[in-house]
Design a protein around this motif. Structure first.
Motif, PDB file in Angstrom:
ATOM      1  N   HIS A 586     -17.305 -38.658 -44.020  1.00 41.48           N
ATOM      2  CA  HIS A 586     -17.172 -37.730 -42.905  1.00 41.48           C
ATOM      3  C   HIS A 586     -16.850 -38.553 -41.667  1.00 41.48           C
ATOM      4  CE1 HIS A 586     -18.605 -34.138 -44.969  1.00 41.48           C
ATOM      5  NE2 HIS A 586     -19.538 -34.892 -45.528  1.00 41.48           N
ATOM      6  N   CYS A 626     -12.849 -32.714 -45.082  1.00 39.96           N
ATOM      7  CA  CYS A 626     -13.810 -33.011 -46.142  1.00 39.96           C
ATOM      8  C   CYS A 626     -14.056 -31.853 -47.092  1.00 39.96           C
ATOM      9  CB  CYS A 626     -15.121 -33.466 -45.507  1.00 39.96           C
ATOM     10  SG  CYS A 626     -15.686 -32.387 -44.188  1.00 39.96           S
ATOM     11  N   HIS A 630     -13.985 -27.752 -43.578  1.00 46.17           N
ATOM     12  CA  HIS A 630     -13.949 -28.906 -42.674  1.00 46.17           C
ATOM     13  C   HIS A 630     -13.767 -28.478 -41.220  1.00 46.17           C
ATOM     14  CE1 HIS A 630     -12.245 -32.351 -40.510  1.00 46.17           C
ATOM     15  NE2 HIS A 630     -11.203 -31.589 -40.263  1.00 46.17           N
TER      16      HIS A 630
HETATM   17 CU1  CUA Z   1     -16.797 -33.625 -42.685  1.00 44.50          CU
HETATM   18 CU2  CUA Z   1     -14.659 -32.868 -42.230  1.00 44.50          CU
END
Ligand code: CUA
Ligand code: RUQ
Length: 658
Positions: A586, A626, A630
């Motif tokens: 992240h 992610c 996200h």
């Molecule tokens: Cu965690 Cu985009």
């Protein structure tokens, strides 16, 4: 870039005897060259397939190390080493800032040159890559499980750390040599006092067998020459190290003329085993020095920088039998040692011939004291006595040589822009191919070891040429890949590299890929500010210092609402990525933050500092796509005036903590 092309008229005339390919003539692709479908097939790695080799190519003045696949020439990763790197936050995060600490303070940039892979029994083992920084002398170690820089050691009493960073055949030492001689210790004297007063050091840095940690074992105080490149002995010559010198004239100005006066300079042959023994018996003298040793820990995810205060200095004339000079024509640049350790090749960069010294003959000459004078008390060996052979008229301006598994050597020629294949023992040239630009180094996987590979060779440019679409005043740097498995070299592709590529090291992928780390175990995270689950997240004020213990998991931060921050605070975001799976980093970015983002690997904790200057409600977000949600991975921080009495408060969703 080397300006060899500016040399005397004689050389230029000689150069014109050779065909000079400069890349502008597309018809010069030789033989069944780069345009044939056969060549295309050889470098084609189908979608989803993996390359056979890793190549670690120096990023030159980017300060970084680039990871490529061969034969495709695709770039996979840029590993930050000596320079700040916003893509990951290296050199910006609190944890990694110490990696760039030196005796001159924090230095955000470096000039990387020569990567070399660690060895066991003379064979590259894929544990670590070492690389030197030329400008503010340092050596770094990159871990090939994590592909991260884990150690940087500064080299004191050195300047222009160029004849570095090559390893001995069991990685006993990684060796560094000074290019520019300087007053040692540094002092305020006239530059005109160079001759005799300036010295050059060669540094032997011990590498711990298990941890890889580096420590300067000793430095050799050598005459004030320029030490250009070096290579280890191996096999029969294991225990020795060879360094080229130029400027044995000891000129301190207009070196392009004044350092090209002597017909021969030297290759310094150093018996490091002998010096090691001397040092282990109490030899040498501790002298004051100041240098940083920076070490990254994969459990605390944090680097520490320790300032060292002294170094062991050895005067070579006090260790009889330890150092000799081998006369070598025409300002040698590279020095390369054959896989069996028998031959030491001096690449005299102003020469048309290659000089090959014989290690057994060198030992004989030493035994029989066949000397031809001395320099500063160091015996100069008789040139004829140690000569193994000469590769005649091989090309112009030889720089570097590598070897294959069939008794051949390959040498790059800067001025005649070609790579030349020749036979060890008979010294005959068996093939030559244009490289389309003034080449510098070349790499054969395992080329600097007892066990080189015979499939591919790639040549890297010094002066860029128009191999690609133009991109403004500087053309992109480049490597050219050759298939060397047959009798003749075959050019099979060009691929761009970034920053002057200098040297590269390459290794079979199966020696590295299976050990590549997938994620860091949260249970092993001992970072003092880690929050190992969302229950441990908190915000703590200590005067105007605020510590935010934050976590990330798909797809939210905890906490994601923070109030009670004030203008004038210094806010430390300590972010732990709770993911425990491969490839789920992240990111973290805060609006107006005078810093880079952080990219946090699974199980890792990273910290960045923010000093809010404006009242308001300010967002932060995840920079790495992610999950499907996200874009929802975001949060707010309320910043109040300096004198406000708003209490600290943080929360996430319904389970808000007070
Ligand atoms: Cu965690 Cu985009
Ligand atoms: S070298 S300019 Cu490695 Cu030939 Cu540095």
């Amino acid at each position: 870039m080397m300006k060899i092309l500016n040399l005397g008229l004689g050389l230029m005339m000689a150069a014109s005897l050779f065909s000079c390919n400069n890349g502008s003539d597309k018809n010069k692709n030789s033989g069944n060259g780069a345009l044939s479908s056969n060549a295309a097939e050889q470098v084609y790695v189908a979608p989803g397939e993996h390359d056979d080799y890793y190549a670690f190519i120096s990023g030159g003045y980017s300060g970084n190390l680039l990871v490529y696949g061969l034969p495709s020439g695709r770039m996979f990763k840029e590993i930050p080493v000596f320079s700040q790197f916003p893509t990951s936050g290296y050199g910006y995060s609190e944890e990694t800032k110490p990696m760039l600490n030196t005796s001159h303070g924090f230095i955000p940039w470096g000039d990387a040159h020569h990567p070399d892979i660690s060895q066991t029994d003379g064979v590259i083992d894929g544990r670590w890559v070492f690389i030197n920084e030329n400008n503010t002398p340092r050596i770094a170690r990159i871990d090939l499980e994590t592909f991260e820089t884990v150690e940087v050691i500064e080299v004191p009493n050195s300047a222009g750390n160029h004849s570095s960073s090559f390893v001995t055949e069991n990685t006993e030492y990684v060796v560094a040599g000074t290019r520019f001689s300087v007053p040692i210790p540094q002092q305020d004297i006239s530059i005109k006092e160079y001759k005799g007063k300036f010295k050059g050091t060669l540094s032997f840095i011990k590498v711990d067998e298990d941890s890889g940690n580096m420590e300067i074992k000793f430095q050799l105080m050598m005459p004030g020459f320029n030490y250009d490149l070096s290579h280890p002995g191996r096999g029969q010559s294991h225990g020795w190290f060879f360094f080229t010198t130029y400027n044995t004239e000891e000129a301190n100005s207009l070196l392009e003329v004044n350092a090209s006066q002597n017909d021969k300079d030297f290759i310094a042959a150093v018996n490091w085993k002998k010096i090691e023994e001397y040092v282990n018996n109490g030899g040498g003298e501790m002298m004051p020095a100041e240098y940083a040793h920076n070490l990254y820990d994969h459990n605390t995810h944090t680097a520490t920088s320790t300032m060292k205060k002294e170094v062991l200095m050895v005067n070579p004339t006090e260790v009889p039998g330890a150092v000799y000079f081998m006369p070598t024509p025409k300002s040698p640049h590279g020095v390369d040692v054959s896989p069996d350790g028998q031959y030491i090749i001096g690449n005299g960069k102003l020469s048309a011939n290659l000089t090959v010294h014989s290690f057994p003959k060198m030992l004989e000459a030493i035994k029989n004291e066949k000397f031809d004078g001395e320099a500063y008390g160091i015996p100069i060996l008789d040139f004829e006595e140690i000569l193994a052979g000469v590769v005649e008229q091989a090309g112009l301006g030889p720089l570097h040589s590598e070897f294959d598994d069939k008794g051949n050597a390959y040498t790059t020629f800067f001025i005649s822009s070609e790579v030349v294949k020749w036979k060890l023992d008979t010294w005959e040239v068996v093939d030559r191919k244009p490289t389309y630009y003034s080449p510098g180094h070349l790499t054969i996987p395992g080329g600097n070891s007892r066990d080189p590979d015979g499939k591919y060779m790639f040549v890297m440019n010094k002066i860029t040429k128009d191999r690609y679409l133009p991109v403004g005043p500087e053309l992109e740097h480049s490597a050219q890949l050759y298939d060397i498995s047959g009798d003749k070299m075959e050019l099979i592709s060009d691929f761009p590299t970034h920053g002057e590529p200098h040297y590269a090291a390459a290794i079979k992928a199966d020696k590295v890929a299976p050990k590549s780390k997938k994620f860091y175990k949260l249970a092993e995270n001992t970072h003092p500010y880690a929050a190992k689950n969302e229950g441990e997240t908190k915000v703590v004020r200590d005067g105007n210092i605020v510590h935010v213990y934050m976590t990330t998991i798909r797809s939210h931060f905890s906490p994601d609402n923070i109030e009670g921050i004030k203008v004038g605070d210094k806010v430390y975001f300590h972010i732990t990525n709770l993911e425990q799976d491969f490839d789920v980093p992240h990111g973290f970015a805060m609006i107006g933050q005078n810093n880079s983002e952080l990219l946090i690997m699974p199980g890792q904790t990273k910290t960045s500092v923010w000093e809010p200057t404006k009242v308001g409600v300010w967002p932060f977000y995840c920079t790495d796509f992610c999950s499907a949600l996200h874009q929802e991975m975001q949060g707010y921080i309320r910043v109040s005036p300096k004198d406000s009495d708003i209490e600290l408060d943080w929360s996430l969703g319904d389970d808000a903590e007070e």
